[in-house]
Write a protein that holds these residues in place. Structure first.
Motif, PDB file in Angstrom:
ATOM      1  N   ALA A 220       0.850  -1.186   0.000  1.00  0.00           N
ATOM      2  CA  ALA A 220       0.000   0.000   0.000  1.00  0.00           C
ATOM      3  C   ALA A 220       0.888   1.240   0.000  1.00  0.00           C
ATOM      4  O   ALA A 220       2.122   1.160   0.084  1.00  0.00           O
ATOM      5  CB  ALA A 220      -0.924  -0.017   1.219  1.00  0.00           C
ATOM      6  N   ILE A 221       0.282   2.404  -0.087  1.00  0.00           N
ATOM      7  CA  ILE A 221       1.024   3.665  -0.153  1.00  0.00           C
ATOM      8  C   ILE A 221       1.847   3.880   1.117  1.00  0.00           C
ATOM      9  O   ILE A 221       1.392   3.604   2.228  1.00  0.00           O
ATOM     10  CB  ILE A 221       0.058   4.845  -0.362  1.00  0.00           C
ATOM     11  CG1 ILE A 221      -0.656   4.713  -1.708  1.00  0.00           C
ATOM     12  CG2 ILE A 221       0.792   6.176  -0.289  1.00  0.00           C
ATOM     13  CD1 ILE A 221      -1.797   5.688  -1.892  1.00  0.00           C
ATOM     14  N   ASP A 222       3.047   4.358   0.937  1.00  0.00           N
ATOM     15  CA  ASP A 222       3.946   4.679   2.047  1.00  0.00           C
ATOM     16  C   ASP A 222       3.622   6.087   2.546  1.00  0.00           C
ATOM     17  O   ASP A 222       3.737   7.061   1.794  1.00  0.00           O
ATOM     18  CB  ASP A 222       5.399   4.596   1.566  1.00  0.00           C
ATOM     19  CG  ASP A 222       6.416   4.776   2.677  1.00  0.00           C
ATOM     20  OD1 ASP A 222       6.062   5.351   3.729  1.00  0.00           O
ATOM     21  OD2 ASP A 222       7.571   4.359   2.486  1.00  0.00           O
ATOM     22  N   PHE A 223       3.204   6.205   3.810  1.00  0.00           N
ATOM     23  CA  PHE A 223       2.835   7.526   4.335  1.00  0.00           C
ATOM     24  C   PHE A 223       4.026   8.477   4.374  1.00  0.00           C
ATOM     25  O   PHE A 223       3.854   9.692   4.262  1.00  0.00           O
ATOM     26  CB  PHE A 223       2.225   7.393   5.733  1.00  0.00           C
ATOM     27  CG  PHE A 223       1.598   8.676   6.206  1.00  0.00           C
ATOM     28  CD1 PHE A 223       0.383   9.096   5.696  1.00  0.00           C
ATOM     29  CD2 PHE A 223       2.222   9.473   7.159  1.00  0.00           C
ATOM     30  CE1 PHE A 223      -0.200  10.290   6.113  1.00  0.00           C
ATOM     31  CE2 PHE A 223       1.648  10.661   7.589  1.00  0.00           C
ATOM     32  CZ  PHE A 223       0.430  11.067   7.063  1.00  0.00           C
ATOM     33  N   ASN A 224       5.234   7.945   4.531  1.00  0.00           N
ATOM     34  CA  ASN A 224       6.404   8.810   4.509  1.00  0.00           C
ATOM     35  C   ASN A 224       6.539   9.522   3.168  1.00  0.00           C
ATOM     36  O   ASN A 224       7.028  10.654   3.103  1.00  0.00           O
ATOM     37  CB  ASN A 224       7.667   7.995   4.798  1.00  0.00           C
ATOM     38  CG  ASN A 224       7.697   7.471   6.211  1.00  0.00           C
ATOM     39  OD1 ASN A 224       7.707   8.225   7.165  1.00  0.00           O
ATOM     40  ND2 ASN A 224       7.678   6.152   6.357  1.00  0.00           N
ATOM     41  N   ALA A 225       6.094   8.854   2.101  1.00  0.00           N
ATOM     42  CA  ALA A 225       6.093   9.495   0.785  1.00  0.00           C
ATOM     43  C   ALA A 225       5.022  10.573   0.716  1.00  0.00           C
ATOM     44  O   ALA A 225       5.261  11.680   0.209  1.00  0.00           O
ATOM     45  CB  ALA A 225       5.873   8.457  -0.306  1.00  0.00           C
ATOM     46  N   LEU A 226       3.827  10.266   1.227  1.00  0.00           N
ATOM     47  CA  LEU A 226       2.744  11.253   1.232  1.00  0.00           C
ATOM     48  C   LEU A 226       3.118  12.506   2.003  1.00  0.00           C
ATOM     49  O   LEU A 226       2.704  13.614   1.663  1.00  0.00           O
ATOM     50  CB  LEU A 226       1.479  10.649   1.843  1.00  0.00           C
ATOM     51  CG  LEU A 226       0.695   9.614   1.035  1.00  0.00           C
ATOM     52  CD1 LEU A 226      -0.566   9.221   1.788  1.00  0.00           C
ATOM     53  CD2 LEU A 226       0.353  10.138  -0.335  1.00  0.00           C
ATOM     54  N   ALA A 227       3.879  12.336   3.071  1.00  0.00           N
ATOM     55  CA  ALA A 227       4.220  13.456   3.956  1.00  0.00           C
ATOM     56  C   ALA A 227       5.593  14.038   3.659  1.00  0.00           C
ATOM     57  O   ALA A 227       6.094  14.876   4.416  1.00  0.00           O
ATOM     58  CB  ALA A 227       4.159  12.997   5.412  1.00  0.00           C
ATOM     59  N   LYS A 228       6.207  13.633   2.564  1.00  0.00           N
ATOM     60  CA  LYS A 228       7.523  14.151   2.201  1.00  0.00           C
ATOM     61  C   LYS A 228       7.453  15.654   1.968  1.00  0.00           C
ATOM     62  O   LYS A 228       6.527  16.169   1.347  1.00  0.00           O
ATOM     63  CB  LYS A 228       8.022  13.453   0.940  1.00  0.00           C
ATOM     64  CG  LYS A 228       9.404  13.900   0.486  1.00  0.00           C
ATOM     65  CD  LYS A 228       9.812  13.160  -0.789  1.00  0.00           C
ATOM     66  CE  LYS A 228      11.184  13.613  -1.280  1.00  0.00           C
ATOM     67  NZ  LYS A 228      11.568  12.915  -2.540  1.00  0.00           N
ATOM     68  N   VAL A 229       8.445  16.380   2.452  1.00  0.00           N
ATOM     69  CA  VAL A 229       8.499  17.834   2.320  1.00  0.00           C
ATOM     70  C   VAL A 229       9.691  18.214   1.450  1.00  0.00           C
ATOM     71  O   VAL A 229      10.797  17.713   1.647  1.00  0.00           O
ATOM     72  CB  VAL A 229       8.615  18.521   3.693  1.00  0.00           C
ATOM     73  CG1 VAL A 229       8.695  20.045   3.530  1.00  0.00           C
ATOM     74  CG2 VAL A 229       7.447  18.133   4.590  1.00  0.00           C
ATOM     75  N   GLN A 237       6.761  22.528   0.174  1.00  0.00           N
ATOM     76  CA  GLN A 237       5.648  21.829  -0.442  1.00  0.00           C
ATOM     77  C   GLN A 237       5.606  20.369  -0.004  1.00  0.00           C
ATOM     78  O   GLN A 237       6.593  19.819   0.475  1.00  0.00           O
ATOM     79  CB  GLN A 237       5.764  21.889  -1.972  1.00  0.00           C
ATOM     80  CG  GLN A 237       5.676  23.293  -2.558  1.00  0.00           C
ATOM     81  CD  GLN A 237       4.290  23.882  -2.442  1.00  0.00           C
ATOM     82  OE1 GLN A 237       3.301  23.280  -2.894  1.00  0.00           O
ATOM     83  NE2 GLN A 237       4.181  25.058  -1.820  1.00  0.00           N
ATOM     84  N   ALA A 238       4.440  19.761  -0.168  1.00  0.00           N
ATOM     85  CA  ALA A 238       4.274  18.310  -0.001  1.00  0.00           C
ATOM     86  C   ALA A 238       3.929  17.780  -1.396  1.00  0.00           C
ATOM     87  O   ALA A 238       2.756  17.696  -1.758  1.00  0.00           O
ATOM     88  CB  ALA A 238       3.176  17.992   0.997  1.00  0.00           C
ATOM     89  N   PRO A 239       4.941  17.452  -2.193  1.00  0.00           N
ATOM     90  CA  PRO A 239       4.709  17.180  -3.618  1.00  0.00           C
ATOM     91  C   PRO A 239       3.936  15.913  -3.915  1.00  0.00           C
ATOM     92  O   PRO A 239       3.491  15.711  -5.050  1.00  0.00           O
ATOM     93  CB  PRO A 239       6.131  17.090  -4.185  1.00  0.00           C
ATOM     94  CG  PRO A 239       6.973  16.670  -3.026  1.00  0.00           C
ATOM     95  CD  PRO A 239       6.372  17.357  -1.831  1.00  0.00           C
ATOM     96  N   ASN A 240       3.748  15.050  -2.910  1.00  0.00           N
ATOM     97  CA  ASN A 240       3.123  13.758  -3.175  1.00  0.00           C
ATOM     98  C   ASN A 240       1.692  13.638  -2.684  1.00  0.00           C
ATOM     99  O   ASN A 240       1.175  12.535  -2.510  1.00  0.00           O
ATOM    100  CB  ASN A 240       3.981  12.643  -2.569  1.00  0.00           C
ATOM    101  CG  ASN A 240       5.340  12.565  -3.223  1.00  0.00           C
ATOM    102  OD1 ASN A 240       5.489  12.851  -4.404  1.00  0.00           O
ATOM    103  ND2 ASN A 240       6.355  12.195  -2.454  1.00  0.00           N
ATOM    104  N   ILE A 241       1.046  14.761  -2.482  1.00  0.00           N
ATOM    105  CA  ILE A 241      -0.387  14.698  -2.162  1.00  0.00           C
ATOM    106  C   ILE A 241      -1.083  13.995  -3.330  1.00  0.00           C
ATOM    107  O   ILE A 241      -0.819  14.292  -4.495  1.00  0.00           O
ATOM    108  CB  ILE A 241      -0.972  16.103  -1.965  1.00  0.00           C
ATOM    109  CG1 ILE A 241      -0.399  16.736  -0.706  1.00  0.00           C
ATOM    110  CG2 ILE A 241      -2.490  16.036  -1.870  1.00  0.00           C
ATOM    111  CD1 ILE A 241      -0.833  18.151  -0.492  1.00  0.00           C
ATOM    112  N   PRO A 242      -1.971  13.046  -3.027  1.00  0.00           N
ATOM    113  CA  PRO A 242      -2.597  12.278  -4.106  1.00  0.00           C
ATOM    114  C   PRO A 242      -3.276  13.152  -5.163  1.00  0.00           C
ATOM    115  O   PRO A 242      -3.967  14.119  -4.849  1.00  0.00           O
ATOM    116  CB  PRO A 242      -3.615  11.410  -3.374  1.00  0.00           C
ATOM    117  CG  PRO A 242      -3.033  11.243  -2.008  1.00  0.00           C
ATOM    118  CD  PRO A 242      -2.389  12.558  -1.695  1.00  0.00           C
TER     119      PRO A 242
END
Length: 317
Positions: A220-229, A237-242
């Protein structure tokens, strides 16, 4: 509020993004001296609450929730409060006349905070199932994912997850993630105090909202990627917002949190809430809670859904 957040690179699968590391934290830790009064102000405005095992033992009655709604109306009537959040994003009606300009696109703002609430504060899309009244203080209420995970994805995880100040998160839980952006010249950091600066105490605020469901699934999606700054073109920015969870619903509202169940929130926020959920690996959420620049280590409480049209802005179709 815990509040709002960004577009994302395709297929945020575990392992396709570098893991969050402590050196990034060191780089992002605030170096400016945010005043203590700003920090206190932010805590007061954020409406933060945590989940506690003891509090969750009692379930609020419908009459208690109705009493809270009546108090909210009484305490805001004629007081000049602007539109409030959270709301049903599928209901466009609202008659609040206290208007303010929509904040710029997040690409022109600085990411100041990321946090999440246990259960969705907003209602709509793939999260319309009511979790119940909870304890009347923000715990075990809100809305949950309408769909189902596999039995393998629901397998319990070992150890506690994001349980520093309350109950542990579990596979199958629904969370609403808030990526908060500010027009102030700031760096990402803890609480909404990070969204304020000595030079800008009334910044434009935008929250990107993404509801996620936790799965015990390394694919599943890695939250560390979603919250990457990242710093992009001079803005945090948080470039990996879905980008693939539906067209965001944009509206004018406020900060959230259960401390505003009976009081109006004075902060004006431009919201962008996605109607579809993202399935996220719970193990990556546990990792993030153990080490992030925002000092987030628990899920926040949920404000009652705002249903009074006098406290809602109209949503353009």
């Amino acid at each position: 509020m815990a509040i709002a957040f960004n577009p994302r690179a395709p297929e945020l699968q575990a392992g396709k993004f570098p893991k969050h590391n402590s050196s990034q934290n060191c780089f992002l830790k605030r170096t400016n001296t945010m005043k203590n009064n700003q920090f206190a102000m932010a805590l007061a405005l954020s409406g933060v609450a945590v989940f506690s095992t003891a509090a969750s033992a009692k379930t609020a009655s419908d009459a208690e929730v109705a009493k809270q709604r009546a108090a909210l109306e009484a305490n805001t009537n004629g007081q000049g409060f602007g539109p409030q959040s959270p709301r049903d994003i599928e209901q466009t009606y609202g008659v609040n006349e206290r208007s303010f300009g929509m904040a710029p696109n997040r690409s022109q703002l600085n990411l100041c905070n990321i946090h999440f609430h246990k259960n969705a504060e907003h209602r709509g899309g793939e999260y319309t199932a009511y979790a119940g009244n909870g304890d009347g203080k923000g715990s075990n209420t809100g809305f949950v994912y309408n769909g189902k995970l596999s039995s393998a994805q629901l397998k319990p995880v070992r150890g506690k997850v994001c349980a520093a100040k309350g109950d542990t998160l579990q596979a199958g839980d629904t969370l609403e993630v808030h990526y908060v952006f500010s027009s102030a010249q700031i760096q990402p950091g803890p609480t909404l105090g990070a969204c304020l600066a000595d030079s800008t105490m009334n910044p434009g605020l935008r929250v990107e909202g993404q509801v996620i469901v936790l799965a015990n699934d390394r694919n599943a999606i890695d939250f560390n990627a979603l919250a990457k700054v990242e710093n992009i073109n001079g803005y945090f920015q948080a470039p990996n917002i879905p980008w693939n969870t539906g067209v965001p619903i944009e509206y004018l509202g406020s900060t959230t949190g259960p401390s505003y169940n009976e009081q109006g929130s004075p902060l004006q926020v431009s919201w962008s809430v996605r109607p579809e959920v993202a399935v996220v690996d719970i193990n990556s959420v546990a990792d993030w809670c153990n080490d992030n620049v925002f000092d987030e280590d628990h899920a926040h409480g949920v404000r009652n859904l705002v249903t009074n049209p006098k406290l809602l802005s109209p949503i353009s179709s």
